[in-house]
Design an enzyme around this catalytic site. Structure first.
Site, PDB file in Angstrom:
ATOM      1  N   ASN A 208      48.024  19.261 -23.223  1.00 22.96           N
ATOM      2  CA  ASN A 208      47.576  17.868 -23.090  1.00 22.96           C
ATOM      3  C   ASN A 208      47.269  17.309 -24.473  1.00 22.96           C
ATOM      4  O   ASN A 208      47.417  17.994 -25.483  1.00 22.96           O
ATOM      5  CB  ASN A 208      46.360  17.793 -22.153  1.00 22.96           C
ATOM      6  CG  ASN A 208      45.220  18.639 -22.658  1.00 22.96           C
ATOM      7  OD1 ASN A 208      44.670  18.399 -23.723  1.00 22.96           O
ATOM      8  ND2 ASN A 208      44.883  19.681 -21.905  1.00 22.96           N
ATOM      9  N   PHE A 321      32.193  17.455 -19.689  1.00 21.36           N
ATOM     10  CA  PHE A 321      32.819  16.210 -20.120  1.00 21.36           C
ATOM     11  C   PHE A 321      33.762  15.744 -19.020  1.00 21.36           C
ATOM     12  O   PHE A 321      34.316  16.561 -18.293  1.00 21.36           O
ATOM     13  CB  PHE A 321      33.604  16.415 -21.427  1.00 21.36           C
ATOM     14  CG  PHE A 321      32.759  16.157 -22.635  1.00 21.36           C
ATOM     15  CD1 PHE A 321      31.774  17.050 -23.002  1.00 21.36           C
ATOM     16  CD2 PHE A 321      32.931  14.999 -23.381  1.00 21.36           C
ATOM     17  CE1 PHE A 321      30.974  16.805 -24.104  1.00 21.36           C
ATOM     18  CE2 PHE A 321      32.145  14.736 -24.489  1.00 21.36           C
ATOM     19  CZ  PHE A 321      31.154  15.641 -24.845  1.00 21.36           C
ATOM     20  N   LYS A 339      29.789  20.159  -9.498  1.00 15.83           N
ATOM     21  CA  LYS A 339      29.783  21.361 -10.348  1.00 15.83           C
ATOM     22  C   LYS A 339      28.361  21.798 -10.686  1.00 15.83           C
ATOM     23  O   LYS A 339      28.164  22.745 -11.442  1.00 15.83           O
ATOM     24  CB  LYS A 339      30.569  21.098 -11.641  1.00 15.83           C
ATOM     25  CG  LYS A 339      32.037  20.756 -11.407  1.00 15.83           C
ATOM     26  CD  LYS A 339      32.863  20.860 -12.680  1.00 15.83           C
ATOM     27  CE  LYS A 339      34.255  20.285 -12.475  1.00 15.83           C
ATOM     28  NZ  LYS A 339      35.183  20.586 -13.553  1.00 15.83           N
TER      29      LYS A 339
END
Ligand code: C5P
Length: 400
Positions: A208, A321, A339
């Site tokens: 990416n 993030f 999470k």
């Protein structure tokens, strides 16, 4: 505000030298004690007497001046300083500092000080953009120097672009800002950064656009904040500062293994890496040949490192993030809860300003009971602000 700081101001040659007179005035107004050293070239732009009047001390500009050395030797001056700010810093002075040259008083002091160093560059835009200047700046940053500016705008030479020295008020605020220096003193911080590479065959991989700049800026800021920093990095072209314990990995699986081996031994984990969510189910041993018109790659989910760290029995303060192209706030809040994170920093990607590979970014930070926006700024400054925020939330969690 009363502060008790000895600030050594180094003025090098450039038209922006006149702005440093205002910087000295502002620093003194805030209660700082200021001493000024100049390069020979700087004295052509502003007379030392101006700085003497504003600082209340005689100004030094010669390295081998017996009288000045008698009054306060360059080594004593270096020891005296709590902060050294070079403003304006010319391309020449920046080059000397980055190469360790010490052929005048100012560059000698750069080598001799053992305190935080701030550099406010000022030069013509072409000189600023020249690759060698950028390499020198990158080297100084890697050595822990904090670069302020330069700003964009009209230049004395008639050009327009980056190279104007930051305004004295901005430099003053930056130097006297709440120090990140102590906020993570004694803590162990683990940071993941950069992209991962998921191999398809011996020559191809899926990756990416992450440059690692944000994660590396966070690692630098955490070092400045006094933390012992471990960095687990995907493949990037950035320099790792010597103070950081760094591990280079390629794949999401390697990043998982390396982070998990360290996570229980750290106080804070910041997952700033852009980890691949999917990886090819098989890696071909030989290069895949061009055959059919269409080809299918079957991918399988990678393990979520952040969520796994957050589930550990001995879990660090866990920070994630979220890079999003839409629904920034709702996706970020969903990740925070799903999470089970202590904090999440969300940023837009795919826009003109900020995000992947940019030198600037803005963050919307969320935690269980609040949120804060960190406006668009360069990633070095942003990382400092973010580390301060992490320290505040970490301390709150551990004192309640
Ligand atoms: O769910 P999403 O991938 O968008 O969440 C982003 C956050 O999760 C980042 O902090 C990233 O470092 C982390 N992450 C991870 N392991 C993965 C995927 C993402 O730690 N496999």
């Amino acid at each position: 505000m009363t502060i008790n700081k000895h600030i050594l101001v180094g003025v090098s040659g450039g038209i922006a030298a006149y702005k440093s007179a205002e910087l000295v005035r502002l620093l003194r107004k805030q209660g700082a004690e200021v001493r000024v050293v100049m390069t020979e070239a700087a004295t052509q732009f502003v007379r030392p007497l101006t700085f003497q009047a504003l600082s209340g001390h005689s100004v030094q500009f010669e390295l081998l001046n017996a009288e000045a050395e008698n009054a306060m030797s360059h080594i004593s001056l270096a020891r005296w300083a709590d902060v050294f700010v070079i403003a304006p810093a010319s391309a020449n002075t920046i080059a000397k500092c980055s190469h360790g040259l010490a052929d005048d008083l100012l560059s000698t002091l750069y080598l001799a000080v053992d305190c935080p160093v701030y550099i406010a560059p000022a030069m013509n835009q072409a000189m600023w953009h020249k690759a060698v200047t950028q390499e020198n700046i990158a080297k100084l940053k890697a050595h822990g120097v904090i670069i302020i500016g330069p700003e964009q705008g009209d230049q004395a030479c008639g050009d327009t672009g980056f190279g104007r020295m930051s305004e004295p008020v901005a430099i003053c605020e930056r130097i006297l800002a709440k120090p990140v220096e102590q906020c993570l003193q004694g803590l162990r911080v683990l940071i993941s950064a950069g992209p991962t590479r998921e191999p398809l065959d011996p020559v191809r991989y899926i990756t990416n656009r992450s440059s690692g700049k944000m994660g590396y800026a966070l690692a630098n800021a955490a070092v400045q904040a006094g933390a012992k920093v471990t960095l687990v990095s995907g493949p990037v072209t950035l320099v790792v500062p010597a103070a950081i314990d760094a591990y280079q990995v390629e794949t999401a699986a390697q990043m998982f293994e390396t982070v998990m081996a360290k996570a229980s031994d750290c106080d804070i984990y910041i997952g700033a890496a852009a980890v691949a969510d999917y990886t090819p189910i098989t890696v071909q041993a030989q290069k895949i040949k061009k055959q059919a018109q269409q080809s299918t790659i079957i991918l399988q989910k990678t393990q979520d490192i952040l969520a796994t760290v957050a589930k550990l029995d001995k879990r660090p303060f866990t920070v994630g993030f979220a890079a999003e192209t839409n629904n920034l706030e709702s996706y970020a809040l969903h990740k925070l809860h799903e999470k089970n994170l202590d904090m999440i920093a969300a940023n837009w990607v795919g826009r003109e300003q900020g995000g992947f590979d940019s030198n600037e970014n803005a963050l919307q930070v969320f935690w269980q009971t609040g949120q804060k926006t960190l406006e668009m700024m360069n990633k070095t400054q942003l990382a400092e602000q973010f580390i301060l925020l992490c320290a505040e939330r970490f301390n709150e969690k551990n004192t309640t």
